[in-house]
Design a protein around this motif. Structure first.
Motif, PDB file in Angstrom:
ATOM      1  N   MET A   1       3.182  -2.440  -6.864  1.00  0.00           N
ATOM      2  CA  MET A   1       1.957  -2.017  -6.208  1.00  0.00           C
ATOM      3  C   MET A   1       0.929  -1.605  -7.269  1.00  0.00           C
ATOM      4  O   MET A   1       1.236  -0.865  -8.188  1.00  0.00           O
ATOM      5  CB  MET A   1       2.254  -0.836  -5.279  1.00  0.00           C
ATOM      6  N   GLN A   2      -0.278  -2.105  -7.113  1.00  0.00           N
ATOM      7  CA  GLN A   2      -1.362  -1.752  -8.034  1.00  0.00           C
ATOM      8  C   GLN A   2      -1.760  -0.305  -7.800  1.00  0.00           C
ATOM      9  O   GLN A   2      -1.978   0.111  -6.679  1.00  0.00           O
ATOM     10  CB  GLN A   2      -2.557  -2.672  -7.803  1.00  0.00           C
ATOM     11  N   ARG A   3      -1.883   0.465  -8.887  1.00  0.00           N
ATOM     12  CA  ARG A   3      -2.286   1.861  -8.756  1.00  0.00           C
ATOM     13  C   ARG A   3      -3.527   2.182  -9.561  1.00  0.00           C
ATOM     14  O   ARG A   3      -4.055   3.273  -9.476  1.00  0.00           O
ATOM     15  CB  ARG A   3      -1.146   2.784  -9.180  1.00  0.00           C
ATOM     16  N   ILE A  50      -7.059   3.538  -0.026  1.00  0.00           N
ATOM     17  CA  ILE A  50      -6.048   3.876   0.984  1.00  0.00           C
ATOM     18  C   ILE A  50      -6.141   2.931   2.182  1.00  0.00           C
ATOM     19  O   ILE A  50      -5.132   2.430   2.668  1.00  0.00           O
ATOM     20  CB  ILE A  50      -6.186   5.347   1.415  1.00  0.00           C
ATOM     21  N   ALA A  51      -7.354   2.659   2.633  1.00  0.00           N
ATOM     22  CA  ALA A  51      -7.535   1.806   3.817  1.00  0.00           C
ATOM     23  C   ALA A  51      -7.203   0.339   3.557  1.00  0.00           C
ATOM     24  O   ALA A  51      -6.661  -0.342   4.443  1.00  0.00           O
ATOM     25  CB  ALA A  51      -8.974   1.920   4.318  1.00  0.00           C
ATOM     26  N   ASN A  52      -7.514  -0.158   2.358  1.00  0.00           N
ATOM     27  CA  ASN A  52      -7.433  -1.599   2.128  1.00  0.00           C
ATOM     28  C   ASN A  52      -6.357  -2.057   1.151  1.00  0.00           C
ATOM     29  O   ASN A  52      -6.147  -3.266   1.002  1.00  0.00           O
ATOM     30  CB  ASN A  52      -8.795  -2.107   1.638  1.00  0.00           C
ATOM     31  N   HIS A  53      -5.682  -1.123   0.493  1.00  0.00           N
ATOM     32  CA  HIS A  53      -4.681  -1.521  -0.499  1.00  0.00           C
ATOM     33  C   HIS A  53      -3.303  -0.918  -0.248  1.00  0.00           C
ATOM     34  O   HIS A  53      -2.369  -1.250  -0.968  1.00  0.00           O
ATOM     35  CB  HIS A  53      -5.147  -1.120  -1.907  1.00  0.00           C
ATOM     36  N   ILE A  54      -3.193  -0.017   0.709  1.00  0.00           N
ATOM     37  CA  ILE A  54      -1.906   0.621   0.994  1.00  0.00           C
ATOM     38  C   ILE A  54      -1.563   0.373   2.462  1.00  0.00           C
ATOM     39  O   ILE A  54      -2.357   0.692   3.347  1.00  0.00           O
ATOM     40  CB  ILE A  54      -1.962   2.135   0.701  1.00  0.00           C
ATOM     41  N   SER A  55      -0.396  -0.177   2.687  1.00  0.00           N
ATOM     42  CA  SER A  55       0.011  -0.491   4.060  1.00  0.00           C
ATOM     43  C   SER A  55       0.542   0.761   4.761  1.00  0.00           C
ATOM     44  O   SER A  55       0.990   1.712   4.103  1.00  0.00           O
ATOM     45  CB  SER A  55       1.105  -1.561   4.053  1.00  0.00           C
ATOM     46  N   PRO A  56       0.523   0.747   6.092  1.00  0.00           N
ATOM     47  CA  PRO A  56       1.102   1.881   6.834  1.00  0.00           C
ATOM     48  C   PRO A  56       2.578   2.102   6.479  1.00  0.00           C
ATOM     49  O   PRO A  56       3.035   3.243   6.406  1.00  0.00           O
ATOM     50  CB  PRO A  56       0.941   1.472   8.301  1.00  0.00           C
ATOM     51  N   GLU A  57       3.293   1.017   6.227  1.00  0.00           N
ATOM     52  CA  GLU A  57       4.704   1.140   5.852  1.00  0.00           C
ATOM     53  C   GLU A  57       4.852   1.866   4.514  1.00  0.00           C
ATOM     54  O   GLU A  57       5.753   2.689   4.343  1.00  0.00           O
ATOM     55  CB  GLU A  57       5.366  -0.246   5.770  1.00  0.00           C
ATOM     56  N   GLU A  60       4.486   5.538   4.836  1.00  0.00           N
ATOM     57  CA  GLU A  60       5.657   6.188   5.421  1.00  0.00           C
ATOM     58  C   GLU A  60       6.850   6.244   4.483  1.00  0.00           C
ATOM     59  O   GLU A  60       7.676   7.145   4.588  1.00  0.00           O
ATOM     60  CB  GLU A  60       6.074   5.455   6.703  1.00  0.00           C
ATOM     61  N   THR A  61       6.956   5.291   3.552  1.00  0.00           N
ATOM     62  CA  THR A  61       8.197   5.174   2.784  1.00  0.00           C
ATOM     63  C   THR A  61       8.063   5.463   1.289  1.00  0.00           C
ATOM     64  O   THR A  61       9.058   5.759   0.638  1.00  0.00           O
ATOM     65  CB  THR A  61       8.786   3.761   2.941  1.00  0.00           C
ATOM     66  N   VAL A  62       6.878   5.374   0.746  1.00  0.00           N
ATOM     67  CA  VAL A  62       6.692   5.559  -0.701  1.00  0.00           C
ATOM     68  C   VAL A  62       6.248   7.002  -0.950  1.00  0.00           C
ATOM     69  O   VAL A  62       5.368   7.507  -0.250  1.00  0.00           O
ATOM     70  CB  VAL A  62       5.640   4.548  -1.236  1.00  0.00           C
ATOM     71  N   PRO A  63       6.824   7.655  -1.946  1.00  0.00           N
ATOM     72  CA  PRO A  63       6.398   9.028  -2.258  1.00  0.00           C
ATOM     73  C   PRO A  63       4.890   9.069  -2.549  1.00  0.00           C
ATOM     74  O   PRO A  63       4.339   8.180  -3.196  1.00  0.00           O
ATOM     75  CB  PRO A  63       7.199   9.380  -3.510  1.00  0.00           C
ATOM     76  N   LEU A  64       4.242  10.115  -2.076  1.00  0.00           N
ATOM     77  CA  LEU A  64       2.795  10.260  -2.206  1.00  0.00           C
ATOM     78  C   LEU A  64       2.341  10.150  -3.660  1.00  0.00           C
ATOM     79  O   LEU A  64       1.333   9.509  -3.950  1.00  0.00           O
ATOM     80  CB  LEU A  64       2.334  11.584  -1.607  1.00  0.00           C
ATOM     81  N   ARG A  65       3.090  10.725  -4.590  1.00  0.00           N
ATOM     82  CA  ARG A  65       2.680  10.691  -6.004  1.00  0.00           C
ATOM     83  C   ARG A  65       2.597   9.256  -6.523  1.00  0.00           C
ATOM     84  O   ARG A  65       1.885   8.981  -7.477  1.00  0.00           O
ATOM     85  CB  ARG A  65       3.614  11.529  -6.863  1.00  0.00           C
ATOM     86  N   LEU A  67       1.512   6.757  -4.643  1.00  0.00           N
ATOM     87  CA  LEU A  67       0.419   6.093  -3.935  1.00  0.00           C
ATOM     88  C   LEU A  67      -0.960   6.526  -4.415  1.00  0.00           C
ATOM     89  O   LEU A  67      -1.945   5.846  -4.153  1.00  0.00           O
ATOM     90  CB  LEU A  67       0.525   6.372  -2.431  1.00  0.00           C
ATOM     91  N   ILE A  68      -1.041   7.638  -5.099  1.00  0.00           N
ATOM     92  CA  ILE A  68      -2.345   8.149  -5.535  1.00  0.00           C
ATOM     93  C   ILE A  68      -2.926   7.197  -6.569  1.00  0.00           C
ATOM     94  O   ILE A  68      -2.322   6.952  -7.615  1.00  0.00           O
ATOM     95  CB  ILE A  68      -2.216   9.569  -6.104  1.00  0.00           C
TER      96      ILE A  68
END
Length: 82
Positions: A1-3, A50-57, A60-65, A67-68
């Motif tokens: 995942m691109q961060r 958040i809206a366009n690069h991170i899926s709802p799944e 729910e499943t990836v630690p928040l740190r 996803l930032i």
């Protein structure tokens, strides 16, 4: 995942405004000054990631740190900031 995402302000001589170049889907900024551009970018860029690069799944499943996002902001040089 691109961060890591980038945002660059580019002067559009014809329109007389700074416009955005970015790999953030949906980000389009036009501003008369770099300060206005930066304020808008800071206001909307993270929400668009958040809206366009991170899926709802992923939310729910990836630690928040994990996803930032990191947003690399390239401010134009002083000759373009006026």
């Amino acid at each position: 995942m691109q961060r890591t995402y980038f945002v660059r302000a580019v002067w559009d001589k014809e329109a007389g405004v700074f416009v955005s170049e970015s790999d953030i889907i949906g980000l389009h900024i036009e501003a008369e000054t770099v300060d206005e551009f930066e304020a808008t970018m800071r206001d909307v860029a993270t929400d668009l990631v958040i809206a366009n690069h991170i899926s709802p799944e992923q939310l729910e499943t990836v630690p928040l740190r994990e996803l930032i996002p990191t947003i690399v902001w390239e401010r134009p040089g002083p000759e373009m900031a006026a």
